[in-house]
Scaffold this active site. Structure first.
Site, PDB file in Angstrom:
ATOM      1  N   HIS A  49       0.845  -1.205   0.000  1.00 41.09           N
ATOM      2  CA  HIS A  49       0.000   0.000   0.000  1.00 41.09           C
ATOM      3  C   HIS A  49       0.880   1.254   0.000  1.00 41.09           C
ATOM      4  CE1 HIS A  49      -2.856  -2.817   2.216  1.00 41.09           C
ATOM      5  NE2 HIS A  49      -3.543  -2.472   1.151  1.00 41.09           N
ATOM      6  N   GLN A  61      -0.456  -4.686  -8.800  1.00 35.37           N
ATOM      7  CA  GLN A  61      -0.480  -5.837  -9.726  1.00 35.37           C
ATOM      8  C   GLN A  61      -0.735  -7.152  -8.992  1.00 35.37           C
ATOM      9  OE1 GLN A  61       3.044  -6.555 -12.313  1.00 35.37           O
ATOM     10  NE2 GLN A  61       2.436  -8.701 -12.068  1.00 35.37           N
ATOM     11  N   LYS A  62      -0.491  -7.169  -7.692  1.00 29.68           N
ATOM     12  CA  LYS A  62      -0.716  -8.383  -6.907  1.00 29.68           C
ATOM     13  C   LYS A  62      -2.150  -8.898  -7.123  1.00 29.68           C
ATOM     14  CE  LYS A  62      -0.887 -10.960  -3.045  1.00 29.68           C
ATOM     15  NZ  LYS A  62      -2.103 -10.448  -2.436  1.00 29.68           N
ATOM     16  N   SER A  87       0.766  -8.969   1.537  1.00 24.00           N
ATOM     17  CA  SER A  87      -0.696  -9.004   1.556  1.00 24.00           C
ATOM     18  C   SER A  87      -1.144  -8.814   2.998  1.00 24.00           C
ATOM     19  CB  SER A  87      -1.171 -10.378   1.051  1.00 24.00           C
ATOM     20  OG  SER A  87      -2.475 -10.656   1.524  1.00 24.00           O
TER      21      SER A  87
END
Ligand code: PAF
Length: 280
Positions: free
Chosen positions: A37, A148-149, A185
């Site tokens: 982020h 893009q994850k 994540s």
């Protein structure tokens, strides 16, 4: 840094900023901020006058049985990180503010919803597209930043912007990984030490796919089978899907002839993780 919890107030603020000629960069999040982020926030900071981050754990994108209630929520931590990263405004609504009445209008980006994660999370991407459309109308950004994850999510938002003529630019930023290669994540916080180690098999299998492609292998079946063998060898890992797809349509590709996306979802213990790699 300002914290805004009401939609009307957010819209009025964005109108004012726009009238002053300020460019607004917007990073939508569900909180539990991590370095992925922060890379979006930094990019938004470098390209805009004002950075707005939304923090909203969106109930309509969680499929029944998923982790809506246990999803990590720590506003004070997020607030500190956001402030340090240079965020100007956090939009932080409660569920009743975003969904004050039964929702009858949904955004559905057709075929793009159906493959990859969509197969295993029915309704998820409809929930994502709907909340992101609402957030665009509330925050009124000039640019928005996605990682893009969540490649399928980014493609769905791209298509929604095009199809519904949202007047803004989408910026997709590369995956941020930890020093061992694990894609960052918010759900990594669920992993035990052992599971974190086991989770490295995701990025390792992508590396194997890259090596095979680089050395001339073009048959998706062969590549997927090698990735599968590697993941199966990890006791704590269970493959949900492994696919090689076209980058724009997300349709499976049998023989790799141009740029493709190699994407996978793997369950480690009880945690579902995704990762991907673009290969040209
Ligand atoms: O990627 C996420 O965190 C969420 O899906 C998003 C884009 C903030 C929508 O709730």
């Amino acid at each position: 840094m300002e914290i805004i919890t009401k939609i009307k107030q957010m819209q009025a603020k964005s109108d004012k900023l726009r009238k002053q000629g300020k460019r607004i960069g917007f990073v939508p999040t569900m909180g539990a901020l991590h370095k992925g982020h922060l890379s979006l926030i930094r990019q938004a900071s470098s390209e805009n006058d004002v950075v707005i981050v939304s923090i909203f754990v969106n109930p309509i994108q969680f499929v029944s049985g998923e982790d809506y209630h246990t999803y990590p929520r720590d506003f004070q931590r997020d607030e500190k990180l956001a402030k340090k990263a240079g965020v100007n405004i956090i939009f932080y609504p409660v569920v009743e503010e975003m969904y004050p009445q039964e929702l009858l209008t949904f955004v559905n980006v057709g075929r793009l919803n159906e493959g990859l994660c969509g197969k295993f999370r029915p309704g998820h991407f409809q929930g994502v597209a709907t909340v992101v459309a609402k957030l665009f109308n509330i925050v009124k950004p000039h640019r928005t930043y996605f990682g893009q994850k969540d490649y399928q999510q980014a493609m769905i938002i791209k298509r929604m912007i095009e199809d519904l003529n949202f007047d803004l630019e989408l910026v997709i930023m590369p995956i941020v990984r930890d020093k061992n290669g694990l894609a960052l994540s918010s759900r990594n916080t669920y992993l035990s030490k052992k599971e974190t180690k086991a989770a490295l098999v995701l990025s390792k299998s992508l590396q194997v796919a890259k090596e095979l492609l680089d050395s001339g292998e073009r048959r998706s079946e062969k590549i997927i089978s090698r990735m599968n063998d590697l993941i199966q060898a990890e006791r704590l890992a269970e493959v949900q899907y492994l696919e090689i797809v076209a980058c724009q349509t997300l349709e499976p590709v049998e023989i790799v002839e141009k740029e493709v996306l190699i994407a996978l979802a793997v369950i480690i213990g009880k945690t579902r993780l995704i990762d991907n790699m673009l290969w040209e």
